[in-house]
Design an enzyme around this catalytic site. Structure first.
Site, PDB file in Angstrom:
ATOM      1  N   HIS A 119      68.733  61.453  18.600  1.00 34.10           N
ATOM      2  CA  HIS A 119      70.011  61.082  17.989  1.00 34.10           C
ATOM      3  C   HIS A 119      70.625  62.214  17.172  1.00 34.10           C
ATOM      4  O   HIS A 119      71.487  61.975  16.328  1.00 34.10           O
ATOM      5  CB  HIS A 119      69.831  59.835  17.108  1.00 34.10           C
ATOM      6  CG  HIS A 119      69.535  58.600  17.908  1.00 34.10           C
ATOM      7  ND1 HIS A 119      69.081  57.436  17.329  1.00 34.10           N
ATOM      8  CD2 HIS A 119      69.602  58.350  19.240  1.00 34.10           C
ATOM      9  CE1 HIS A 119      68.907  56.520  18.283  1.00 34.10           C
ATOM     10  NE2 HIS A 119      69.203  57.057  19.449  1.00 34.10           N
ATOM     11  N   CYS A 147      87.592  72.728  11.675  1.00 34.33           N
ATOM     12  CA  CYS A 147      86.872  73.686  12.534  1.00 34.33           C
ATOM     13  C   CYS A 147      87.545  75.055  12.444  1.00 34.33           C
ATOM     14  O   CYS A 147      88.768  75.158  12.654  1.00 34.33           O
ATOM     15  CB  CYS A 147      86.903  73.181  13.979  1.00 34.33           C
ATOM     16  SG  CYS A 147      86.316  74.391  15.173  1.00 34.33           S
ATOM     17  N   GLY A 187      57.370  52.827  13.300  1.00 39.92           N
ATOM     18  CA  GLY A 187      58.497  52.678  12.374  1.00 39.92           C
ATOM     19  C   GLY A 187      59.840  52.513  13.048  1.00 39.92           C
ATOM     20  O   GLY A 187      60.857  53.006  12.549  1.00 39.92           O
ATOM     21  N   THR A 188      59.846  51.797  14.179  1.00 43.03           N
ATOM     22  CA  THR A 188      61.128  51.527  14.834  1.00 43.03           C
ATOM     23  C   THR A 188      61.204  50.067  15.236  1.00 43.03           C
ATOM     24  O   THR A 188      60.240  49.483  15.690  1.00 43.03           O
ATOM     25  CB  THR A 188      61.357  52.430  16.067  1.00 43.03           C
ATOM     26  OG1 THR A 188      62.597  52.046  16.708  1.00 43.03           O
ATOM     27  CG2 THR A 188      60.236  52.357  17.076  1.00 43.03           C
ATOM     28  N   SER A 189      62.378  49.488  15.064  1.00 41.12           N
ATOM     29  CA  SER A 189      62.574  48.061  15.433  1.00 41.12           C
ATOM     30  C   SER A 189      62.693  47.929  16.947  1.00 41.12           C
ATOM     31  O   SER A 189      62.718  46.823  17.470  1.00 41.12           O
ATOM     32  CB  SER A 189      63.841  47.520  14.753  1.00 41.12           C
ATOM     33  OG  SER A 189      64.952  48.356  15.076  1.00 41.12           O
TER      34      SER A 189
HETATM   35  P1  OAD Z   1      65.468  50.216  11.987  1.00 40.60           P
HETATM   36  O1  OAD Z   1      65.953  50.143  10.594  1.00 40.60           O
HETATM   37  O2  OAD Z   1      66.148  49.416  13.063  1.00 40.60           O
HETATM   38  O3  OAD Z   1      63.928  49.777  12.025  1.00 40.60           O
HETATM   39  C1  OAD Z   1      63.041  50.336  11.075  1.00 40.60           C
HETATM   40  C2  OAD Z   1      61.668  49.798  11.405  1.00 40.60           C
HETATM   41  O4  OAD Z   1      60.722  50.418  10.532  1.00 40.60           O
HETATM   42  C3  OAD Z   1      61.543  48.286  11.188  1.00 40.60           C
HETATM   43  O5  OAD Z   1      60.885  47.697  12.298  1.00 40.60           O
HETATM   44  C4  OAD Z   1      60.666  48.175   9.921  1.00 40.60           C
HETATM   45  O6  OAD Z   1      59.809  47.033   9.984  1.00 40.60           O
HETATM   46  C5  OAD Z   1      59.847  49.441  10.037  1.00 40.60           C
HETATM   47  N1  OAD Z   1      59.336  49.966   8.766  1.00 40.60           N
HETATM   48  C6  OAD Z   1      59.862  49.865   7.528  1.00 40.60           C
HETATM   49  N2  OAD Z   1      59.094  50.534   6.633  1.00 40.60           N
HETATM   50  C7  OAD Z   1      58.055  51.079   7.349  1.00 40.60           C
HETATM   51  C8  OAD Z   1      56.930  51.884   7.027  1.00 40.60           C
HETATM   52  N3  OAD Z   1      56.694  52.267   5.759  1.00 40.60           N
HETATM   53  N4  OAD Z   1      56.093  52.256   8.019  1.00 40.60           N
HETATM   54  C9  OAD Z   1      56.318  51.863   9.302  1.00 40.60           C
HETATM   55  N5  OAD Z   1      57.376  51.106   9.690  1.00 40.60           N
HETATM   56  C10 OAD Z   1      58.223  50.721   8.708  1.00 40.60           C
HETATM   57  O7  OAD Z   1      65.443  51.767  12.388  1.00 40.60           O
HETATM   58  P2  OAD Z   1      65.299  52.377  13.844  1.00 40.60           P
HETATM   59  O8  OAD Z   1      64.418  51.532  14.723  1.00 40.60           O
HETATM   60  O9  OAD Z   1      64.928  53.792  13.665  1.00 40.60           O
HETATM   61  O10 OAD Z   1      70.880  54.890  15.553  1.00 40.60           O
HETATM   62  O11 OAD Z   1      66.815  52.281  14.388  1.00 40.60           O
HETATM   63  C11 OAD Z   1      67.114  52.846  15.661  1.00 40.60           C
HETATM   64  C12 OAD Z   1      68.520  53.385  15.614  1.00 40.60           C
HETATM   65  O12 OAD Z   1      69.438  52.359  15.149  1.00 40.60           O
HETATM   66  C13 OAD Z   1      68.706  54.530  14.633  1.00 40.60           C
HETATM   67  O13 OAD Z   1      68.327  55.764  15.171  1.00 40.60           O
HETATM   68  C14 OAD Z   1      70.190  54.463  14.365  1.00 40.60           C
HETATM   69  C15 OAD Z   1      70.296  52.944  14.149  1.00 40.60           C
HETATM   70  O14 OAD Z   1      71.596  52.456  14.288  1.00 40.60           O
HETATM   71  C16 OAD Z   1      72.221  55.158  15.467  1.00 40.60           C
HETATM   72  O15 OAD Z   1      72.830  55.021  14.428  1.00 40.60           O
HETATM   73  C17 OAD Z   1      72.852  55.616  16.762  1.00 40.60           C
END
Ligand code: OAD
Length: 259
Positions: A119, A147, A187-189
């Site tokens: 990203h 720019c 750490g990703t949903s």
């Molecule tokens: P999210 O905020 O959707 O998910 C974060 C995840 O991390 C959740 O499942 C939490 O349970 C988990 N979490 C929180 N604290 C944690 C910890 N200490 N250790 C491990 N896990 C933990 O974030 P992303 O999945 O990264 O994209 O979101 C994906 C994309 O959606 C991002 O890159 C961004 C967002 O919109 C864009 O904006 C294009």
């Protein structure tokens, strides 16, 4: 948390490991996630108003200033034990790929070298019209700044919703997910595609899926190992157990057939 012995055995036999990280890995560095209730960025702000090309055209100052706020927050953040453990993990396996959805650059600051940024990176700036990276510009007081080459608006070099993913990075990520022995989703949903398709890619190719997340996700049920905990706690424990295993086997790098 005890690391399952079977997971350690799988890792001891693994030749290739791929990791996908999300905002949860940076949570312990004080960088907000997106979807955690109350504290997530999308709980307080609207992605449609801040993270799309349309939003930027509609209110470039608002979007630029929101990213400046995030950039400052990231610049003051420090890599946490999860980032450091992943930088150490990179040295353990003959083939290792770290795919991140994060734009904060904390993996690289922790020492990870093989990082695939799906990203983009909030610390880089590019021209909204030409797409070219811009490392410096004159401070004319314009917000967003202009720019220097074409006079168009500058914007952060991150992927917004409704924008295409970087082709080369997606290609590398898909290959790394389809050819690994163990795939970590940390750490990703896993709700934002196409990144969220990578764990399925790994499962299809026969990899062991390891999820590290204090909360369940759509992939928890399919994971061979679902470690319900914070990345900053689980990953250092995993590395300690791997180091102990390596010492007991006097193995310098893990080797062995694909499980
Ligand atoms: P999210 O905020 O959707 O998910 C974060 C995840 O991390 C959740 O499942 C939490 O349970 C988990 N979490 C929180 N604290 C944690 C910890 N200490 N250790 C491990 N896990 C933990 O974030 P992303 O999945 O990264 O994209 O979101 C994906 C994309 O959606 C991002 O890159 C961004 C967002 O919109 C864009 O904006 C294009």
């Amino acid at each position: 948390m005890t690391i399952p012995a079977e997971l350690l055995q799988r890792l001891a036999a693994a030749k290739s490991v791929t990791v996908l990280t999300g905002a949860g890995v940076s949570a312990e560095s004080g960088v907000p996630t997106f979807r955690d209730a109350q504290t997530g960025l999308w709980a307080k702000f609207s992605p449609e108003e801040l993270a799309t090309p349309r939003a930027f055209r509609r209110n470039p100052r608002l979007v630029w200033e929101w990213y400046e706020w995030r950039r400052k927050l990231v610049a003051e953040a420090r890599p946490n034990p999860a980032h450091l453990a992943l930088a150490e993990m990179e040295k353990f396996f003959p083939r290792f790929h770290l795919i991140t959805q994060n734009v904060d650059g904390l993996h690289q600051r922790a020492g990870s070298r093989r990082v695939i940024e799906l990203h983009g990176n909030i610390m880089r700036t590019k021209c909204f019209d030409e797409g070219t990276l811009v490392s410096s510009w004159e401070d004319t007081g314009d917000v967003p700044p202009k720019c220097p080459a074409c006079g168009g608006w500058l914007r952060p070099d991150v992927v917004w919703f409704e924008e295409p993913m970087p082709e080369a990075e997606m290609e590398q990520a898909a290959t790394a997910s389809a050819t690994c022995d163990v795939f970590f989703s940390i750490g990703t949903s896993t709700v934002v595609y196409p990144a969220a398709a990578l764990p399925s890619e790994a499962l299809r190719s026969g990899a062991a899926l390891v999820e590290i997340n204090p909360q369940p996700t759509p992939f928890t049920a399919q994971a061979h190992f679902a470690l319900a905990g914070a990345a900053g706690v689980v990953l250092p424990e995993l590395m300690m157990a791997l180091n102990a295993l390596r010492r007991s086997r006097r193995v310098t790098t893990f080797d062995g057939p694909r499980p």
